[in-house]
Design an enzyme around this catalytic site. Structure first.
Site, PDB file in Angstrom:
ATOM      1  N   TYR A 277      49.444  28.257  22.347  1.00 14.61           N
ATOM      2  CA  TYR A 277      49.538  28.319  20.979  1.00 14.61           C
ATOM      3  C   TYR A 277      48.874  27.220  20.436  1.00 14.61           C
ATOM      4  O   TYR A 277      48.604  25.865  21.292  1.00 14.61           O
ATOM      5  CB  TYR A 277      51.053  27.849  20.654  1.00 14.61           C
ATOM      6  CG  TYR A 277      51.835  29.157  20.250  1.00 14.61           C
ATOM      7  CD1 TYR A 277      51.682  29.858  19.599  1.00 14.61           C
ATOM      8  CD2 TYR A 277      52.874  29.316  21.492  1.00 14.61           C
ATOM      9  CE1 TYR A 277      52.374  31.301  19.448  1.00 14.61           C
ATOM     10  CE2 TYR A 277      53.849  30.431  21.364  1.00 14.61           C
ATOM     11  CZ  TYR A 277      53.531  31.309  20.407  1.00 14.61           C
ATOM     12  OH  TYR A 277      54.224  32.515  20.465  1.00 14.61           O
TER      13      TYR A 277
ATOM     14  N   ASP B 209      48.385  35.823  16.881  1.00 15.12           N
ATOM     15  CA  ASP B 209      49.121  36.787  15.742  1.00 15.12           C
ATOM     16  C   ASP B 209      50.489  36.138  15.290  1.00 15.12           C
ATOM     17  O   ASP B 209      51.329  36.631  14.803  1.00 15.12           O
ATOM     18  CB  ASP B 209      49.801  38.091  16.727  1.00 15.12           C
ATOM     19  CG  ASP B 209      50.733  37.714  18.005  1.00 15.12           C
ATOM     20  OD1 ASP B 209      51.113  36.579  17.947  1.00 15.12           O
ATOM     21  OD2 ASP B 209      50.888  38.787  18.718  1.00 15.12           O
TER      22      ASP B 209
ATOM     23  N   HIS C 131      52.975  40.920  19.659  1.00 18.10           N
ATOM     24  CA  HIS C 131      54.248  40.052  20.043  1.00 18.10           C
ATOM     25  C   HIS C 131      55.447  40.444  20.276  1.00 18.10           C
ATOM     26  O   HIS C 131      56.455  40.012  19.776  1.00 18.10           O
ATOM     27  CB  HIS C 131      54.112  38.891  18.877  1.00 18.10           C
ATOM     28  CG  HIS C 131      54.442  37.533  19.256  1.00 18.10           C
ATOM     29  ND1 HIS C 131      53.482  36.434  19.203  1.00 18.10           N
ATOM     30  CD2 HIS C 131      55.564  36.915  19.864  1.00 18.10           C
ATOM     31  CE1 HIS C 131      54.066  35.481  19.626  1.00 18.10           C
ATOM     32  NE2 HIS C 131      55.284  35.593  19.865  1.00 18.10           N
TER      33      HIS C 131
HETATM   34  C1  PPY Z   1      58.482  33.913  20.248  1.00 18.53           C
HETATM   35  O1  PPY Z   1      59.785  33.737  20.221  1.00 18.53           O
HETATM   36  O2  PPY Z   1      58.093  34.940  19.907  1.00 18.53           O
HETATM   37  C2  PPY Z   1      57.538  32.869  20.643  1.00 18.53           C
HETATM   38  O3  PPY Z   1      56.404  33.440  20.809  1.00 18.53           O
HETATM   39  C3  PPY Z   1      57.950  31.658  21.068  1.00 18.53           C
HETATM   40  C4  PPY Z   1      58.167  30.634  20.020  1.00 18.53           C
HETATM   41  C5  PPY Z   1      59.340  29.974  19.901  1.00 18.53           C
HETATM   42  C6  PPY Z   1      59.624  29.149  19.047  1.00 18.53           C
HETATM   43  C7  PPY Z   1      58.372  28.782  18.061  1.00 18.53           C
HETATM   44  C8  PPY Z   1      57.208  29.460  18.228  1.00 18.53           C
HETATM   45  C9  PPY Z   1      57.143  30.381  19.214  1.00 18.53           C
END
Ligand code: PPY
Length: 526
Positions: free
Chosen positions: A264, A292, A384
């Site tokens: 990220y 995404d 995702h």
């Molecule tokens: C998701 O939960 O889909 C993730 O990719 C992890 C996440 C969890 C919390 C904040 C941002 C991403």
């Protein structure tokens, strides 16, 4: 580390149990977390090693779980609550060294009373009544057991998807619109379903994709995946938001074990750079940049859980500035992700690392083409896990348009060594993977099923899940008439219906028994 050598008694720590002075104990160490109550906290994952005052950035971001949960443990041992949802070094990397107060004599610490609710008792009974692992025949079975044995909040977080969860279901359903055209009389005595992914050997054309907060399902979290990946010769993609720290995962890996890293991108590019270069230095073989999630999708099943857990007075403050906790902890902790990321950042990534660069979350051929033209090494066609934009198409559907357009516009054929295509979402069977391979993917990412496998049965669960997939590959390679992965070709599938979202397919009873309709989610009693 500026941590004091002093050892406190439990009684001394217990005096600091208020908003004005709030100390907590985690793993026998004492921390002054008073500042966390007032927005001095941000999630700085694993590889962050602050060196100067200015490194403790992220000001204005409250503790994602809210101050209430910290205050609940003020003056007490918070280890049990802390462990599942934080990397072990989250507290040390986020808290100024002078707030690391020292150790505590654990013998003098009053045990935090754990009240076992009726709900929890019932869950323990369901765990005891699980069928033996030998009776688990497929990945759906793990999901069904996990649904009934995981803590409700953990199930809600793992299984939830965006809005009406249409894309979540479509990811799985899309595979039902692809049918096989097997070949016969191929002498399939020996079949080999191993492959290479980004030049790295894998015993199967799939990898463990990144999923956050692995400890919600089992105390060893992502380490379950690391160990199983080593045992079965597959590749694990380590998530930025793992419950275990990046280094802990790397240290658990077997010598020479290949791992990828999911990134990220932080608003603070210095942090991103440090994370990326640390990953490279530790031997990561591919950097998968998530593209995404400029903002986190609304996962309502998860949000309802968080809503229930909140003190109504906290929730009513939502929207009045600061973190809107009615949106769930996931959304609160996502604020470090940079929505300003754009194509021009790709040159910068190339300048800071030599790792293969892959964009994770590409959803149309135009963006795949752009990634190719920029000299990136591949794309993951992914939405995702249906957790972001609802009504995004499935990765497997996008794969069909990407291969066709890139062939037409750049003369590429797939699978392609230089620009590799990956798909994730909805995969439950080796046949799903084989459909993607036939259509030009190099490999497929599998996420939730592995979380469910270890959440339901621990390390043996994930081993069994991978063994089941190996068995499915062996049988289905023979039945398809392919002796190796190169022989799984486009002519072996009929994907002519892939873009038709409304075709009749047989009822999918196994999947449907696990899918939880949104109206089934418990609403807070008013
Ligand atoms: C998701 O939960 O889909 C993730 O990719 C992890 C996440 C969890 C919390 C904040 C941002 C991403």
């Amino acid at each position: 580390m500026a941590s004091s050598d002093r050892t406190y008694s439990g009684k001394e720590v217990a005096l600091h149990n208020s908003r004005e002075s709030c100390w907590i104990i985690v793993h026998g160490k004492v921390y002054d977390v008073t500042d966390f109550l007032d927005g001095e906290y941000t999630i700085m994952w694993s590889t962050r090693r602050p060196t100067a005052e200015t490194d403790y950035t992220g000001r204005g971001v409250d503790h994602p779980g809210g101050s209430k949960i910290i205050l609940k443990y003020a003056g007490k041992d918070a280890t049990m609550e802390y462990d599942p949802i934080h990397p072990p070094d989250a507290i040390t990397t986020n808290l100024k060294p002078e707030k690391h107060l020292g150790s505590v004599d654990l013998a003098t610490v009053e045990k935090v009373e754990v009240t076992i609710t009726d709900e929890e008792r019932a869950r323990q009974e369901r765990i005891a009544a699980r069928p033996p692992l030998s009776e688990i025949l497929n990945l759906h079975d793990f999901e069904a057991i996990a649904k009934h044995t995981m803590p409700e909040k953990a199930w809600a977080y793992y299984s939830s998807a965006a809005d009406d969860e249409i894309t979540n279901r479509e990811n799985h359903a899309a595979f039902h619109r692809i049918w096989f055209r097997p070949r016969i009389l191929k002498n399939v005595t020996k079949v080999d379903w191993s492959t290479t992914i980004l030049g790295q050997k894998s015993s199967m054309p799939l990898y463990i994709t990144a999923t956050a907060l692995g400890k919600l399902g089992h105390p060893d979290g992502e380490l379950n995946l690391t160990r199983a990946a080593a045992k079965h010769g597959i590749i694990q993609m380590i998530p930025t938001l793992a419950s275990c720290s990046f280094d802990e995962i790397m240290d658990t890996a077997a010598p020479g074990q290949v791992q990828f890293f999911q990134l990220y991108v932080n608003k603070d590019r210095e942090i991103t750079k440090r994370i990326v270069q640390h990953a490279e230095q530790r031997g990561i073989k591919g950097l998968f940049i998530t593209v995404d999630a400029p903002q986190l999708g609304r996962r309502e099943k998860d949000m309802r859980q968080k809503f229930e857990a909140e003190d109504p007075s906290e929730v009513s403050r939502a929207g009045q500035g600061g973190v809107d906790r009615s949106q769930g902890a996931a959304r609160a902790i996502s604020s470090f992700i940079d929505p300003g990321l754009d194509w021009s950042d790709m040159a910068w990534f190339k300048s800071i690392t030599k790792m293969p660069l892959i964009l994770k979350g590409v959803q149309c051929w135009e963006d795949a083409l752009e990634a190719y033209d920029l000299g990136l090494n591949g794309v993951v066609l992914s939405n995702h896990g249906g957790r972001q934009l609802d009504f995004a198409r499935s990765g497997i559907e996008v794969l069909v348009e990407v291969t066709s357009k890139l062939r037409e516009m750049r003369g590429l054929s797939f699978p392609n060594e230089k620009f590799q295509l990956f798909v994730d979402g909805g995969v439950r069977r080796a046949t799903d993977v084989m459909k993607a391979i036939a259509l030009g993917a190099t490999a497929v990412g599998v996420g939730r099923p592995f979380l469910y496998a270890y959440s339901a049965y621990g390390p043996e669960g994930i081993n069994q899940a991978l063994q089941i997939l190996h068995d499915e590959f062996e049988m289905n390679m023979r039945l398809l008439g392919a002796r190796n992965i190169k022989e799984v070709v486009a002519e072996m599938v009929d994907a002519s219906n892939i873009h038709l979202h409304m075709v009749s397919v047989p009822a999918d009873n196994l999947y449907e028994s696990n899918y939880e309709r949104l109206q089934g989610a418990r609403l807070r009693e008013i």
